[in-house]
Design an enzyme around this catalytic site. Structure first.
Site, PDB file in Angstrom:
ATOM      1  CG  HIS A  16      40.292  40.690  42.085  1.00 49.27           C
ATOM      2  ND1 HIS A  16      39.898  41.854  41.490  1.00 49.27           N
ATOM      3  CD2 HIS A  16      39.515  40.552  43.185  1.00 49.27           C
ATOM      4  CE1 HIS A  16      38.909  42.401  42.190  1.00 49.27           C
ATOM      5  NE2 HIS A  16      38.670  41.625  43.232  1.00 49.27           N
ATOM      6  CD  GLU A  49      41.614  39.388  36.779  1.00 49.27           C
ATOM      7  OE1 GLU A  49      40.590  39.420  36.078  1.00 49.27           O
ATOM      8  OE2 GLU A  49      41.571  39.461  38.016  1.00 49.27           O
ATOM      9  CB  CYS A  97      38.995  45.313  39.188  1.00 50.55           C
ATOM     10  SG  CYS A  97      40.440  44.940  40.209  1.00 50.55           S
ATOM     11  CB  CYS A 101      43.563  43.240  38.452  1.00 42.72           C
ATOM     12  SG  CYS A 101      43.167  42.254  39.916  1.00 42.72           S
TER      13      CYS A 101
END
Length: 158
Positions: free
Chosen positions: A88, A90, A116, A119
């Site tokens: 992801h 992040e 999410c 993360c």
């Protein structure tokens, strides 16, 4: 006019710092290789300097996603994240900072989509103090409120 004589022009319209860094996150997301959702992230220190950027996509050297090999193409957003091989945005921003030798502790993360739960746990553990996001993200753990007791401030960008 010499450099010492330069004055600030109050008639110039400038974006706020949040606007500026969120616009950069929007550009960063265009590098994403995900066919379902492009996400961009910008990690900024307390001096308003960009520490790193990240976008979502498969790890280095892995074949990019396509309609033929996407493992989540028909799954609901926020569900079965373990099926997706992508890192992801992040987390990529956090990893890029670490690779360059910068600590993300005390930084602000600008991201185009709310992180999410995985993360978010990484964000909490590395000491990011503030997360500004545009789009909400449906995640069972986030919906439960389980992570609401952290010291991280999450702000929806308006």
């Amino acid at each position: 006019m010499s450099e010492k004589e330069v004055t600030r022009n109050s008639n110039i319209s400038r974006p706020t710092c949040d606007d500026y860094f969120m616009q950069i996150a929007e550009i960063v997301k265009t590098r994403s290789t995900c066919i379902r959702r492009q996400v961009g992230a910008v990690l900024v220190n307390d001096k308003r300097q960009i520490v790193s950027t990240g976008y979502n996509g498969v790890p280095r050297g892995i074949e990019h996603c396509s309609e033929e090999n996407c493992t989540k193409l028909f799954e609901e957003s926020g569900e079965k994240n373990e099926l997706c091989p992508a890192v992801h945005a992040e987390l990529n921003a956090i990893l890029q900072a670490a690779t360059a030798g910068f600590s993300p502790e005390g930084t602000t993360l600008y991201t185009t989509t709310r992180p999410c739960s995985n993360c978010t746990m990484a964000i909490i553990n590395v000491g990011i103090k503030r997360v500004v996001f545009i789009e909400d993200y449906t995640d069972p753990i986030l919906r439960s409120g389980w992570l609401d007791n952290s010291n991280v401030v999450f702000e929806k960008y308006e």
